[in-house]
Design an enzyme around this catalytic site. Structure first.
Site, PDB file in Angstrom:
ATOM      1  N   HIS A  46     -16.652  -8.690  -4.923  1.00 59.90           N
ATOM      2  CA  HIS A  46     -17.180  -9.553  -3.863  1.00 59.90           C
ATOM      3  C   HIS A  46     -17.169  -8.784  -2.554  1.00 59.90           C
ATOM      4  O   HIS A  46     -16.639  -7.675  -2.479  1.00 59.90           O
ATOM      5  CB  HIS A  46     -16.392 -10.865  -3.770  1.00 59.90           C
ATOM      6  CG  HIS A  46     -14.956 -10.729  -3.373  1.00 59.90           C
ATOM      7  ND1 HIS A  46     -14.018 -10.090  -4.157  1.00 59.90           N
ATOM      8  CD2 HIS A  46     -14.283 -11.154  -2.260  1.00 59.90           C
ATOM      9  CE1 HIS A  46     -12.840 -10.151  -3.554  1.00 59.90           C
ATOM     10  NE2 HIS A  46     -12.979 -10.773  -2.402  1.00 59.90           N
TER      11      HIS A  46
ATOM     12  N   HIS B 163     -15.822  -9.239   0.486  1.00 59.02           N
ATOM     13  CA  HIS B 163     -14.757  -9.228   1.489  1.00 59.02           C
ATOM     14  C   HIS B 163     -14.317  -7.788   1.754  1.00 59.02           C
ATOM     15  O   HIS B 163     -14.295  -6.950   0.846  1.00 59.02           O
ATOM     16  CB  HIS B 163     -13.569 -10.071   1.025  1.00 59.02           C
ATOM     17  CG  HIS B 163     -13.718 -11.529   1.349  1.00 59.02           C
ATOM     18  ND1 HIS B 163     -13.087 -12.521   0.638  1.00 59.02           N
ATOM     19  CD2 HIS B 163     -14.434 -12.168   2.320  1.00 59.02           C
ATOM     20  CE1 HIS B 163     -13.401 -13.713   1.146  1.00 59.02           C
ATOM     21  NE2 HIS B 163     -14.216 -13.515   2.164  1.00 59.02           N
TER      22      HIS B 163
ATOM     23  N   ASP C  24     -11.544  -6.158   2.210  1.00 65.68           N
ATOM     24  CA  ASP C  24     -10.447  -5.494   1.507  1.00 65.68           C
ATOM     25  C   ASP C  24     -10.843  -5.056   0.100  1.00 65.68           C
ATOM     26  O   ASP C  24     -10.049  -4.426  -0.603  1.00 65.68           O
ATOM     27  CB  ASP C  24      -9.192  -6.374   1.464  1.00 65.68           C
ATOM     28  CG  ASP C  24      -9.407  -7.726   0.807  1.00 65.68           C
ATOM     29  OD1 ASP C  24     -10.532  -8.253   0.890  1.00 65.68           O
ATOM     30  OD2 ASP C  24      -8.455  -8.270   0.214  1.00 65.68           O
ATOM     31  N   HIS C  25     -12.075  -5.351  -0.284  1.00 59.54           N
ATOM     32  CA  HIS C  25     -12.601  -4.904  -1.578  1.00 59.54           C
ATOM     33  C   HIS C  25     -13.808  -3.981  -1.411  1.00 59.54           C
ATOM     34  O   HIS C  25     -14.333  -3.486  -2.406  1.00 59.54           O
ATOM     35  CB  HIS C  25     -13.013  -6.110  -2.428  1.00 59.54           C
ATOM     36  CG  HIS C  25     -11.870  -7.006  -2.779  1.00 59.54           C
ATOM     37  ND1 HIS C  25     -11.318  -7.071  -4.041  1.00 59.54           N
ATOM     38  CD2 HIS C  25     -11.147  -7.873  -2.013  1.00 59.54           C
ATOM     39  CE1 HIS C  25     -10.320  -7.945  -4.044  1.00 59.54           C
ATOM     40  NE2 HIS C  25     -10.195  -8.435  -2.822  1.00 59.54           N
TER      41      HIS C  25
ATOM     42  N   HIS D 112     -14.123 -18.622  -5.346  1.00 55.98           N
ATOM     43  CA  HIS D 112     -13.477 -18.015  -4.186  1.00 55.98           C
ATOM     44  C   HIS D 112     -14.189 -18.534  -2.935  1.00 55.98           C
ATOM     45  O   HIS D 112     -15.080 -19.387  -3.021  1.00 55.98           O
ATOM     46  CB  HIS D 112     -13.541 -16.491  -4.295  1.00 55.98           C
ATOM     47  CG  HIS D 112     -12.709 -15.765  -3.281  1.00 55.98           C
ATOM     48  ND1 HIS D 112     -11.392 -16.087  -3.020  1.00 55.98           N
ATOM     49  CD2 HIS D 112     -13.006 -14.730  -2.445  1.00 55.98           C
ATOM     50  CE1 HIS D 112     -10.920 -15.279  -2.103  1.00 55.98           C
ATOM     51  NE2 HIS D 112     -11.890 -14.450  -1.718  1.00 55.98           N
TER      52      HIS D 112
ATOM     53  N   ASP E 100     -11.147 -11.733  -6.537  1.00 53.42           N
ATOM     54  CA  ASP E 100     -10.373 -12.843  -5.987  1.00 53.42           C
ATOM     55  C   ASP E 100     -10.846 -14.155  -6.601  1.00 53.42           C
ATOM     56  O   ASP E 100     -12.052 -14.402  -6.739  1.00 53.42           O
ATOM     57  CB  ASP E 100     -10.537 -12.894  -4.475  1.00 53.42           C
ATOM     58  CG  ASP E 100      -9.837 -11.739  -3.771  1.00 53.42           C
ATOM     59  OD1 ASP E 100      -9.269 -10.887  -4.475  1.00 53.42           O
ATOM     60  OD2 ASP E 100      -9.860 -11.696  -2.531  1.00 53.42           O
TER      61      ASP E 100
ATOM     62  N   HIS F 179      -3.293  -7.575  -6.514  1.00 53.26           N
ATOM     63  CA  HIS F 179      -3.725  -8.290  -5.310  1.00 53.26           C
ATOM     64  C   HIS F 179      -2.554  -9.115  -4.782  1.00 53.26           C
ATOM     65  O   HIS F 179      -2.628 -10.335  -4.615  1.00 53.26           O
ATOM     66  CB  HIS F 179      -4.944  -9.180  -5.616  1.00 53.26           C
ATOM     67  CG  HIS F 179      -5.669  -9.622  -4.373  1.00 53.26           C
ATOM     68  ND1 HIS F 179      -5.374 -10.785  -3.719  1.00 53.26           N
ATOM     69  CD2 HIS F 179      -6.676  -9.052  -3.666  1.00 53.26           C
ATOM     70  CE1 HIS F 179      -6.172 -10.932  -2.671  1.00 53.26           C
ATOM     71  NE2 HIS F 179      -6.976  -9.874  -2.620  1.00 53.26           N
TER      72      HIS F 179
END
Length: 371
Positions: A61, A63, A65-66, A182, A253, A311
Protein backbone atom coordinates in the site's frame (compact mmCIF):
# COMPACT_ATOMS: atom_id res chain seq x y z
CA UNK A 1 13.94 -20.23 -0.43
CA UNK A 2 14.55 -17.76 2.36
CA UNK A 3 12.78 -14.78 3.94
CA UNK A 4 15.02 -11.95 5.15
CA UNK A 5 13.37 -9.27 7.28
CA UNK A 6 15.03 -5.95 6.50
CA UNK A 7 12.62 -3.72 8.40
CA UNK A 8 10.10 -4.77 11.04
CA UNK A 9 8.92 -1.51 12.61
CA UNK A 10 5.63 0.26 12.14
CA UNK A 11 5.23 3.94 11.29
CA UNK A 12 8.84 5.22 11.32
CA UNK A 13 12.41 3.87 11.55
CA UNK A 14 14.32 3.89 14.83
CA UNK A 15 17.92 3.28 15.84
CA UNK A 16 17.14 -0.43 16.24
CA UNK A 17 14.50 -1.06 13.57
CA UNK A 18 13.90 -0.17 9.96
CA UNK A 19 10.40 0.18 8.57
CA UNK A 20 8.64 -2.40 6.43
CA UNK A 21 10.81 -4.24 3.94
CA UNK A 22 10.99 -8.00 3.47
CA UNK A 23 13.09 -9.93 0.97
CA UNK A 24 12.20 -13.33 -0.46
CA UNK A 25 15.34 -14.99 -1.83
CA UNK A 26 14.53 -17.77 -4.28
CA UNK A 27 16.57 -20.92 -4.80
CA UNK A 28 18.25 -19.51 -7.91
CA UNK A 29 19.46 -16.41 -6.02
CA UNK A 30 16.79 -14.14 -7.47
CA UNK A 31 15.35 -11.69 -4.89
CA UNK A 32 11.85 -10.27 -4.61
CA UNK A 33 11.29 -7.29 -2.29
CA UNK A 34 8.01 -6.75 -0.44
CA UNK A 35 7.52 -3.13 0.64
CA UNK A 36 10.31 -0.62 0.74
CA UNK A 37 10.11 1.85 3.61
CA UNK A 38 12.51 4.70 4.25
CA UNK A 39 16.14 3.53 4.53
CA UNK A 40 15.56 0.10 3.00
CA UNK A 41 18.62 0.40 0.77
CA UNK A 42 20.79 0.83 3.89
CA UNK A 43 19.20 -2.23 5.48
CA UNK A 44 19.88 -4.24 2.33
CA UNK A 45 23.55 -3.23 2.43
CA UNK A 46 23.78 -4.59 5.99
CA UNK A 47 22.16 -7.90 5.02
CA UNK A 48 22.95 -10.94 2.88
CA UNK A 49 20.81 -9.56 0.05
CA UNK A 50 22.59 -8.39 -3.10
CA UNK A 51 20.79 -5.40 -4.72
CA UNK A 52 21.76 -6.60 -8.20
CA UNK A 53 19.73 -9.79 -7.67
CA UNK A 54 16.45 -7.92 -7.10
CA UNK A 55 14.13 -8.66 -10.02
CA UNK A 56 10.67 -7.85 -8.63
CA UNK A 57 9.35 -5.36 -6.07
CA UNK A 58 5.89 -5.59 -4.52
CA UNK A 59 4.31 -2.68 -2.60
CA UNK A 60 1.34 -3.56 -0.38
CA UNK A 61 0.00 0.00 0.00
CA UNK A 62 1.03 3.60 -0.45
CA UNK A 63 1.71 4.67 3.14
CA UNK A 64 5.18 6.16 3.48
CA UNK A 65 6.58 3.57 5.88
CA UNK A 66 6.09 1.00 3.11
CA UNK A 67 7.07 3.15 0.15
CA UNK A 68 9.43 6.06 0.83
CA UNK A 69 12.55 3.93 0.33
CA UNK A 70 11.64 2.83 -3.18
CA UNK A 71 13.17 5.70 -5.23
CA UNK A 72 16.49 5.41 -3.41
CA UNK A 73 16.61 1.65 -3.77
CA UNK A 74 15.89 1.85 -7.50
CA UNK A 75 18.71 4.36 -7.93
CA UNK A 76 21.25 2.25 -6.04
CA UNK A 77 20.25 -1.14 -7.50
CA UNK A 78 22.09 -0.53 -10.74
CA UNK A 79 25.39 0.35 -9.05
CA UNK A 80 26.64 -3.24 -8.97
CA UNK A 81 25.44 -4.22 -12.44
CA UNK A 82 27.78 -4.44 -15.39
CA UNK A 83 26.78 -1.78 -17.96
CA UNK A 84 25.96 -4.32 -20.68
CA UNK A 85 23.94 -6.48 -18.31
CA UNK A 86 22.13 -3.44 -16.94
CA UNK A 87 20.89 -2.55 -20.42
CA UNK A 88 19.14 -5.92 -20.63
CA UNK A 89 17.79 -5.90 -17.07
CA UNK A 90 14.09 -5.22 -16.51
CA UNK A 91 12.78 -4.87 -12.94
CA UNK A 92 9.07 -5.48 -12.38
CA UNK A 93 7.26 -3.31 -9.83
CA UNK A 94 3.80 -4.21 -8.50
CA UNK A 95 1.55 -2.15 -6.25
CA UNK A 96 -1.70 -0.22 -5.86
CA UNK A 97 -2.95 2.39 -8.30
CA UNK A 98 -0.88 5.53 -7.79
CA UNK A 99 2.44 3.70 -7.50
CA UNK A 100 3.37 4.53 -11.08
CA UNK A 101 2.80 8.25 -10.49
CA UNK A 102 4.90 8.11 -7.31
CA UNK A 103 7.82 6.40 -9.06
CA UNK A 104 7.76 8.69 -12.07
CA UNK A 105 7.31 11.87 -10.02
CA UNK A 106 10.12 11.17 -7.56
CA UNK A 107 12.57 9.96 -10.20
CA UNK A 108 11.56 12.70 -12.62
CA UNK A 109 11.74 15.66 -10.24
CA UNK A 110 15.11 14.50 -8.90
CA UNK A 111 16.40 13.85 -12.44
CA UNK A 112 17.37 10.35 -11.34
CA UNK A 113 18.24 8.02 -14.17
CA UNK A 114 18.21 4.26 -13.78
CA UNK A 115 20.76 1.85 -15.25
CA UNK A 116 17.98 -0.64 -16.05
CA UNK A 117 14.43 -0.61 -17.37
CA UNK A 118 11.25 -0.95 -15.31
CA UNK A 119 7.76 -2.33 -15.89
CA UNK A 120 5.02 -1.20 -13.53
CA UNK A 121 1.91 -3.24 -12.75
CA UNK A 122 -0.78 -1.36 -10.83
CA UNK A 123 -3.46 -3.21 -8.89
CA UNK A 124 -6.74 -1.35 -9.31
CA UNK A 125 -8.58 -1.37 -5.96
CA UNK A 126 -12.30 -2.03 -5.74
CA UNK A 127 -14.40 1.02 -4.89
CA UNK A 128 -15.18 -0.36 -1.41
CA UNK A 129 -11.46 -0.38 -0.51
CA UNK A 130 -11.32 3.42 -0.47
CA UNK A 131 -12.23 5.39 2.69
CA UNK A 132 -15.22 7.78 2.49
CA UNK A 133 -12.98 10.87 2.50
CA UNK A 134 -10.65 9.58 -0.24
CA UNK A 135 -11.44 12.33 -2.74
CA UNK A 136 -11.17 15.26 -0.33
CA UNK A 137 -7.41 15.63 -0.76
CA UNK A 138 -7.79 16.25 -4.45
CA UNK A 139 -4.80 14.12 -5.48
CA UNK A 140 -4.92 12.41 -8.86
CA UNK A 141 -3.46 8.89 -8.87
CA UNK A 142 -3.25 8.51 -12.63
CA UNK A 143 0.01 9.54 -14.31
CA UNK A 144 -0.50 11.89 -17.29
CA UNK A 145 0.76 10.19 -20.43
CA UNK A 146 3.11 13.08 -21.23
CA UNK A 147 5.08 12.45 -18.02
CA UNK A 148 6.21 8.91 -18.84
CA UNK A 149 9.93 8.34 -18.19
CA UNK A 150 12.14 6.62 -20.79
CA UNK A 151 13.16 3.88 -18.31
CA UNK A 152 9.62 2.53 -18.27
CA UNK A 153 9.14 -0.09 -20.96
CA UNK A 154 5.71 -1.29 -19.92
CA UNK A 155 2.67 -0.53 -17.76
CA UNK A 156 -0.38 -2.66 -16.98
CA UNK A 157 -3.46 -2.11 -14.84
CA UNK A 158 -4.56 -5.31 -13.10
CA UNK A 159 -8.25 -5.53 -12.26
CA UNK A 160 -9.75 -7.89 -9.71
CA UNK A 161 -10.93 -11.31 -10.87
CA UNK A 162 -12.90 -13.66 -8.60
CA UNK A 163 -12.10 -11.50 -5.53
CA UNK A 164 -8.35 -11.58 -6.13
CA UNK A 165 -5.76 -10.00 -8.39
CA UNK A 166 -3.72 -12.36 -10.60
CA UNK A 167 -0.27 -10.80 -10.94
CA UNK A 168 1.70 -13.36 -12.92
CA UNK A 169 2.55 -17.02 -13.44
CA UNK A 170 5.77 -18.17 -15.11
CA UNK A 171 5.48 -21.93 -14.78
CA UNK A 172 7.66 -22.05 -11.68
CA UNK A 173 5.97 -19.44 -9.49
CA UNK A 174 2.67 -17.62 -9.46
CA UNK A 175 1.69 -14.57 -7.42
CA UNK A 176 -1.82 -13.46 -6.52
CA UNK A 177 -3.09 -10.69 -4.27
CA UNK A 178 -6.18 -10.09 -2.19
CA UNK A 179 -7.64 -7.06 -0.45
CA UNK A 180 -6.90 -6.17 3.16
CA UNK A 181 -8.89 -3.76 5.30
CA UNK A 182 -6.84 -0.69 6.18
CA UNK A 183 -7.15 3.10 6.13
CA UNK A 184 -6.22 3.14 2.43
CA UNK A 185 -6.26 0.34 -0.19
CA UNK A 186 -3.91 -2.40 0.99
CA UNK A 187 -3.02 -5.83 -0.36
CA UNK A 188 -1.55 -9.13 0.71
CA UNK A 189 0.50 -11.23 -1.70
CA UNK A 190 0.56 -15.03 -2.02
CA UNK A 191 3.58 -16.63 -3.67
CA UNK A 192 2.96 -20.19 -4.85
CA UNK A 193 5.67 -22.49 -6.16
CA UNK A 194 4.66 -25.08 -8.75
CA UNK A 195 4.79 -28.72 -7.77
CA UNK A 196 7.80 -30.78 -8.88
CA UNK A 197 7.97 -34.39 -10.11
CA UNK A 198 8.10 -37.07 -7.46
CA UNK A 199 11.12 -39.34 -6.88
CA UNK A 200 12.23 -41.59 -9.73
CA UNK A 201 11.91 -45.33 -9.07
CA UNK A 202 15.45 -46.28 -10.10
CA UNK A 203 15.02 -49.84 -8.82
CA UNK A 204 12.09 -50.42 -11.15
CA UNK A 205 14.09 -48.97 -14.05
CA UNK A 206 17.08 -51.16 -13.22
CA UNK A 207 14.81 -54.19 -13.42
CA UNK A 208 14.03 -53.05 -16.95
CA UNK A 209 17.74 -52.90 -17.68
CA UNK A 210 17.73 -49.11 -17.86
CA UNK A 211 20.91 -47.65 -16.39
CA UNK A 212 21.33 -44.14 -14.92
CA UNK A 213 21.80 -41.60 -17.69
CA UNK A 214 19.86 -39.31 -20.04
CA UNK A 215 16.77 -41.52 -19.89
CA UNK A 216 16.45 -40.85 -16.16
CA UNK A 217 16.50 -37.12 -16.85
CA UNK A 218 13.86 -37.38 -19.56
CA UNK A 219 11.53 -39.35 -17.34
CA UNK A 220 12.10 -36.91 -14.49
CA UNK A 221 10.98 -34.10 -16.81
CA UNK A 222 7.79 -36.01 -17.52
CA UNK A 223 8.80 -37.09 -21.00
CA UNK A 224 8.03 -40.51 -22.47
CA UNK A 225 11.07 -42.49 -23.62
CA UNK A 226 11.29 -45.03 -26.42
CA UNK A 227 13.86 -47.78 -25.80
CA UNK A 228 15.90 -49.50 -28.53
CA UNK A 229 13.59 -52.49 -28.16
CA UNK A 230 10.70 -50.27 -29.18
CA UNK A 231 9.15 -50.28 -25.72
CA UNK A 232 7.86 -46.91 -24.56
CA UNK A 233 8.41 -45.92 -20.94
CA UNK A 234 5.62 -43.79 -19.50
CA UNK A 235 7.01 -41.40 -16.83
CA UNK A 236 3.87 -41.88 -14.72
CA UNK A 237 4.91 -45.53 -14.23
CA UNK A 238 8.29 -44.57 -12.77
CA UNK A 239 7.67 -41.36 -10.85
CA UNK A 240 6.22 -41.02 -7.38
CA UNK A 241 3.47 -38.51 -6.57
CA UNK A 242 4.23 -34.87 -7.36
CA UNK A 243 5.91 -32.93 -4.56
CA UNK A 244 3.84 -29.84 -3.65
CA UNK A 245 5.57 -26.50 -4.03
CA UNK A 246 6.05 -24.02 -1.21
CA UNK A 247 3.47 -21.34 -0.48
CA UNK A 248 4.08 -18.04 1.30
CA UNK A 249 1.76 -15.13 2.11
CA UNK A 250 3.17 -11.67 2.89
CA UNK A 251 0.56 -9.17 4.03
CA UNK A 252 0.49 -5.41 4.27
CA UNK A 253 -1.21 -3.38 6.98
CA UNK A 254 -4.56 -4.87 7.93
CA UNK A 255 -7.28 -5.04 10.55
CA UNK A 256 -9.20 -7.67 8.58
CA UNK A 257 -7.42 -10.29 6.47
CA UNK A 258 -10.44 -12.47 5.75
CA UNK A 259 -10.26 -11.97 1.98
CA UNK A 260 -6.83 -13.62 1.97
CA UNK A 261 -8.19 -16.96 3.17
CA UNK A 262 -9.49 -18.34 -0.17
CA UNK A 263 -6.10 -17.90 -1.89
CA UNK A 264 -3.97 -18.81 1.14
CA UNK A 265 -4.92 -22.38 1.99
CA UNK A 266 -2.18 -24.63 3.40
CA UNK A 267 0.54 -22.00 3.71
CA UNK A 268 4.10 -22.87 4.62
CA UNK A 269 4.54 -19.37 6.02
CA UNK A 270 2.19 -16.52 6.87
CA UNK A 271 3.87 -13.13 7.37
CA UNK A 272 1.31 -11.00 9.20
CA UNK A 273 1.47 -7.74 11.09
CA UNK A 274 0.94 -7.56 14.86
CA UNK A 275 1.37 -3.90 15.66
CA UNK A 276 0.11 -3.96 19.24
CA UNK A 277 -0.68 -6.42 22.02
CA UNK A 278 -4.19 -7.72 22.58
CA UNK A 279 -5.06 -5.28 25.38
CA UNK A 280 -4.72 -2.42 22.86
CA UNK A 281 -7.00 -4.03 20.27
CA UNK A 282 -9.58 -1.23 20.12
CA UNK A 283 -7.03 1.45 19.27
CA UNK A 284 -5.07 -0.94 17.07
CA UNK A 285 -8.09 -1.82 14.91
CA UNK A 286 -9.21 1.82 14.75
CA UNK A 287 -5.82 2.57 13.13
CA UNK A 288 -6.24 -0.29 10.67
CA UNK A 289 -3.86 -2.73 12.35
CA UNK A 290 -3.86 -6.18 13.98
CA UNK A 291 -3.05 -7.80 17.32
CA UNK A 292 -1.40 -11.21 17.90
CA UNK A 293 -4.77 -12.92 18.39
CA UNK A 294 -6.02 -11.57 15.08
CA UNK A 295 -2.90 -12.70 13.22
CA UNK A 296 -3.05 -16.13 14.88
CA UNK A 297 -6.66 -16.62 13.78
CA UNK A 298 -5.64 -15.92 10.17
CA UNK A 299 -2.89 -18.54 10.53
CA UNK A 300 -5.49 -21.05 11.72
CA UNK A 301 -7.86 -20.17 8.89
CA UNK A 302 -5.05 -20.59 6.33
CA UNK A 303 -3.77 -23.80 7.93
CA UNK A 304 -0.32 -22.20 8.05
CA UNK A 305 2.68 -24.14 9.31
CA UNK A 306 4.50 -21.01 10.55
CA UNK A 307 3.36 -17.53 11.57
CA UNK A 308 5.92 -14.73 11.40
CA UNK A 309 4.83 -11.49 13.07
CA UNK A 310 6.20 -8.10 12.07
CA UNK A 311 5.26 -4.40 11.74
CA UNK A 312 5.81 -3.97 15.47
CA UNK A 313 5.05 -0.76 17.33
CA UNK A 314 7.96 1.26 18.73
CA UNK A 315 6.56 0.73 22.21
CA UNK A 316 8.08 -2.77 22.12
CA UNK A 317 11.79 -3.40 22.20
CA UNK A 318 12.95 -5.78 19.41
CA UNK A 319 13.27 -9.42 20.50
CA UNK A 320 16.99 -9.47 19.67
CA UNK A 321 17.63 -6.48 21.96
CA UNK A 322 15.64 -7.50 25.01
CA UNK A 323 18.82 -8.34 26.91
CA UNK A 324 20.64 -5.15 25.94
CA UNK A 325 20.80 -1.84 27.74
CA UNK A 326 18.77 -0.01 25.11
CA UNK A 327 15.71 1.75 26.42
CA UNK A 328 13.63 4.70 25.28
CA UNK A 329 10.81 6.73 26.75
CA UNK A 330 8.43 5.24 24.19
CA UNK A 331 9.40 1.63 24.96
CA UNK A 332 7.07 0.06 27.50
CA UNK A 333 7.99 -3.61 27.03
CA UNK A 334 9.52 -6.04 24.61
CA UNK A 335 8.11 -7.78 21.57
CA UNK A 336 8.10 -11.17 23.29
CA UNK A 337 4.62 -10.38 24.55
CA UNK A 338 3.34 -10.53 20.96
CA UNK A 339 4.76 -14.03 20.50
CA UNK A 340 3.41 -15.17 23.86
CA UNK A 341 -0.09 -13.95 23.09
CA UNK A 342 -0.14 -15.51 19.62
CA UNK A 343 1.07 -18.85 20.97
CA UNK A 344 -1.53 -18.79 23.74
CA UNK A 345 -4.29 -18.13 21.22
CA UNK A 346 -3.12 -20.98 19.00
CA UNK A 347 -2.93 -23.33 21.98
CA UNK A 348 -6.50 -22.46 22.97
CA UNK A 349 -7.58 -22.91 19.34
CA UNK A 350 -6.19 -26.44 19.21
CA UNK A 351 -3.29 -25.46 16.92
CA UNK A 352 -0.18 -25.34 19.12
CA UNK A 353 1.68 -26.96 16.19
CA UNK A 354 1.81 -23.64 14.31
CA UNK A 355 5.25 -22.11 14.90
CA UNK A 356 5.29 -18.45 15.91
CA UNK A 357 8.18 -16.01 15.61
CA UNK A 358 8.28 -12.25 16.12
CA UNK A 359 10.68 -11.13 13.42
CA UNK A 360 13.38 -8.55 14.03
CA UNK A 361 15.60 -6.74 11.57
CA UNK A 362 17.91 -9.12 9.64
CA UNK A 363 16.10 -12.19 10.94
CA UNK A 364 16.25 -14.98 8.34
CA UNK A 365 13.72 -17.76 7.94
CA UNK A 366 14.52 -20.66 5.61
CA UNK A 367 11.59 -22.37 3.87
CA UNK A 368 12.67 -25.89 3.06
CA UNK A 369 11.45 -27.84 0.05
CA UNK A 370 8.83 -30.44 0.81
CA UNK A 371 9.71 -34.10 0.51
Amino acid sequence: MKLVFLGTASCFPTASRGVSCTALQLDDGQVWIFDCGEGSQIQIQKSCIKPGKISKIFITHLHGDHLFGLPGLLCSMGAGLEPEKAKETVVEIYGPKGLRKFVHTTLGLSRSGLAFKIVIFELVPRSDMYPPDWGQLGVEHELPSAEKLPVEVGHTNIETSDSSWKLFSDGQYSVSAAALKHRIPSFGFVISESSSPGPLDSKKLAEKGVKPGPIYGQLKKGESVKLESGEILNPLDYLGPDIPGRKVAILGDTCDSSEMIPISEDLDVLVHEATNENSLKETCVANGHSTPDMAAQVAVDCNARSLLLFHVSQRYKPVDLTLSEEKSEETTGDANILETEAKEYLKNSGRPDIDVVVAYDFYEFVIMKKK
